[in-house]
Design a protein around this motif. Structure first.
Motif, PDB file in Angstrom:
ATOM      1  N   PHE A 152      -2.408 -10.740   3.830  1.00 39.50           N
ATOM      2  CA  PHE A 152      -2.495  -9.857   2.663  1.00 39.50           C
ATOM      3  C   PHE A 152      -3.850  -9.962   1.973  1.00 39.50           C
ATOM      4  O   PHE A 152      -4.127  -9.199   1.051  1.00 39.50           O
ATOM      5  N   HIS A 162       7.068  -3.268  -2.508  1.00 31.75           N
ATOM      6  CA  HIS A 162       6.765  -2.458  -1.319  1.00 31.75           C
ATOM      7  C   HIS A 162       6.890  -0.971  -1.622  1.00 31.75           C
ATOM      8  O   HIS A 162       6.901  -0.154  -0.710  1.00 31.75           O
ATOM      9  N   PRO A 213       0.950 -15.216   5.987  1.00 36.16           N
ATOM     10  CA  PRO A 213       1.063 -14.530   4.696  1.00 36.16           C
ATOM     11  C   PRO A 213      -0.300 -14.210   4.097  1.00 36.16           C
ATOM     12  O   PRO A 213      -0.434 -13.278   3.284  1.00 36.16           O
ATOM     13  N   LEU A 253       7.235  -4.277   5.558  1.00 35.50           N
ATOM     14  CA  LEU A 253       8.077  -5.260   4.885  1.00 35.50           C
ATOM     15  C   LEU A 253       8.800  -4.644   3.684  1.00 35.50           C
ATOM     16  O   LEU A 253       8.230  -3.853   2.944  1.00 35.50           O
ATOM     17  N   ILE A 261       0.772  -7.872  -4.392  1.00 35.93           N
ATOM     18  CA  ILE A 261       1.010  -8.036  -2.957  1.00 35.93           C
ATOM     19  C   ILE A 261       1.968  -6.936  -2.539  1.00 35.93           C
ATOM     20  O   ILE A 261       3.171  -6.983  -2.832  1.00 35.93           O
ATOM     21  N   ASN A 262       1.445  -5.927  -1.894  1.00 37.74           N
ATOM     22  CA  ASN A 262       2.218  -4.747  -1.525  1.00 37.74           C
ATOM     23  C   ASN A 262       1.756  -4.289  -0.148  1.00 37.74           C
ATOM     24  O   ASN A 262       0.578  -3.970   0.028  1.00 37.74           O
ATOM     25  N   PRO A 263       2.640  -4.237   0.845  1.00 36.73           N
ATOM     26  CA  PRO A 263       2.220  -3.883   2.209  1.00 36.73           C
ATOM     27  C   PRO A 263       1.707  -2.460   2.355  1.00 36.73           C
ATOM     28  O   PRO A 263       1.096  -2.140   3.381  1.00 36.73           O
ATOM     29  N   LEU A 266       2.664  -6.340   9.095  1.00 33.44           N
ATOM     30  CA  LEU A 266       3.332  -6.544   7.806  1.00 33.44           C
ATOM     31  C   LEU A 266       3.527  -5.236   7.035  1.00 33.44           C
ATOM     32  O   LEU A 266       4.037  -5.256   5.910  1.00 33.44           O
ATOM     33  N   VAL A 279       8.453  -9.404   1.410  1.00 36.15           N
ATOM     34  CA  VAL A 279       7.208  -9.680   0.695  1.00 36.15           C
ATOM     35  C   VAL A 279       7.375 -10.940  -0.153  1.00 36.15           C
ATOM     36  O   VAL A 279       6.491 -11.802  -0.197  1.00 36.15           O
ATOM     37  N   THR A 339       4.968  -8.515  -6.527  1.00 34.31           N
ATOM     38  CA  THR A 339       5.293  -8.427  -5.103  1.00 34.31           C
ATOM     39  C   THR A 339       6.255  -7.254  -4.964  1.00 34.31           C
ATOM     40  O   THR A 339       7.280  -7.193  -5.646  1.00 34.31           O
ATOM     41  N   CYS A 375       9.556  -8.921  -7.972  1.00 39.41           N
ATOM     42  CA  CYS A 375       9.914  -8.728  -6.568  1.00 39.41           C
ATOM     43  C   CYS A 375      10.650  -7.393  -6.433  1.00 39.41           C
ATOM     44  O   CYS A 375      11.531  -7.070  -7.226  1.00 39.41           O
ATOM     45  N   LYS A 378       7.118 -13.930   2.042  1.00 38.96           N
ATOM     46  CA  LYS A 378       5.744 -14.235   2.440  1.00 38.96           C
ATOM     47  C   LYS A 378       5.001 -14.972   1.323  1.00 38.96           C
ATOM     48  O   LYS A 378       4.158 -15.848   1.598  1.00 38.96           O
TER      49      LYS A 378
END
Length: 325
Positions: free
Chosen positions: A68, A178, A65, A206, A192-194, A203, A211, A176, A153, A214
């Motif tokens: 990231f 995506h 994880p 995701l 935290i964004n892929p 990753l 996410v 978090t 999320c 992770k």
């Protein structure tokens, strides 16, 4: 003006080289070798060292994880501070299948470190009256309950004004997500964004629930003596959200879906089920949880329907996380 007609574009069949067929033979039954070799070759799985991990999750090395980078490190440092201080953390979720499973993953996962309904809360906006993303009214609700940290999320990346509003109330935000990235980094503790990762990164694809997983995985790694429940017990939720959100199942996405389906099968019988809500969903779907279509045509549409019909999706999180039969 008539609409243009659409036509299927079928790629030409390309026979894979013999060395590739022989490599496939080590992983597939004799009757499927030729078919599997051609299918994988045309899908771009053309390196021998990719095969074992693609076909067998036990041979795949999942990505840390902390791949990231600094954002994950900042997020974990802030969560550790909240854990030490006993401060209140609010999960901000979303109402589709990916969003409610992501909320459930954080509710169960962070619930190993914080006390649910006391130092851990969750909020999902009403689909009909509030729509997606952060809102001032929802932030006010969490603030009134003493929340000092919001963890989103499956949402939040572009809610710049709302994030600033939360900060003005003395609340930190960890995003978090995506979805689409903002042009400038928001004023958050961590994002935290892929989508920040290269397209070929394991990753990079995701979904929101993965996410969120992770993030929990990183907290499990940094505070290993605290959790009482194995991290793997979250994987059935991860598989539901990943597959329902139709992300590309490659890299860690594929691995998490494979492992999650293994966990989901345990929910199909009362003798092994740990999530009675999922057990009941599988019964209603007449599914055994052993394949992706059990999610994409069974569980996923049912979870998505709740907010479309009544707006409020909190029931979905209760259904997915309840241990009460």
């Amino acid at each position: 003006m008539p609409e243009p007609s659409l036509q299927w574009r079928i790629p030409a069949i390309v026979e894979p080289p013999e060395w590739f067929v022989q490599a496939i033979a080590q992983h597939a039954p004799d009757s499927l070798v030729a078919y599997a070799a051609q299918l994988l070759w045309q899908r771009g799985i053309q390196q021998v060292d990719q095969l074992a991990g693609f076909l067998n999750p036990s041979a795949y090395q999942p990505t840390s994880p902390f791949a990231f980078g600094q954002e994950m490190q900042w997020a974990i440092e802030r969560l550790q501070q909240a854990y030490r201080d006993g401060s209140i953390v609010g999960i901000w979720g979303d109402f589709d299948a990916d969003g409610v499973t992501a909320t459930a993953v954080l509710w169960d996962g962070l619930g190993q470190f914080f006390t649910q309904q006391k130092t851990l809360l969750y909020y999902i906006p009403n689909r009909i009256t509030e729509s997606h993303g952060l809102s001032r009214s929802g932030i006010d609700t969490l603030h009134a309950k003493g929340c000092h940290l919001i963890v989103t999320c499956d949402t939040g990346s572009t809610n710049l004004e709302e994030i600033e509003y939360a900060r003005s109330l003395g609340m930190d935000v960890i995003v978090t997500d995506h979805h689409t990235l903002p042009s400038d980094r928001p004023a958050v503790t961590a994002i935290i964004n892929p989508r920040y990762l290269p397209a070929a990164h394991p990753l990079a694809h995701l979904s929101g629930v993965a996410v969120a997983y992770k993030l929990v995985e990183a907290l499990y790694e940094t505070l290993p003596d605290v959790p009482q429940t194995p991290l793997e017990q979250l994987l059935d939720l991860v598989a539901i959200g990943l597959i329902a959100d139709l992300v590309e199942l490659k890299g860690d996405c594929r691995y998490l879906a494979q492992r999650g389906i293994e966990q989901l099968q345990r929910q199909a019988t009362s003798a092994t089920a740990t999530r009675p809500g999922i057990l009941r969903l599988l019964e209603l779907c007449k599914r055994s949880g052993d394949r992706p279509t059990d999610i994409s045509f069974g569980i996923g549409p049912r979870l998505n329907a709740v907010s479309r019909i009544q707006g409020d999706a909190h029931f979905c999180v209760e259904l997915l996380t309840s241990r009460d039969t």
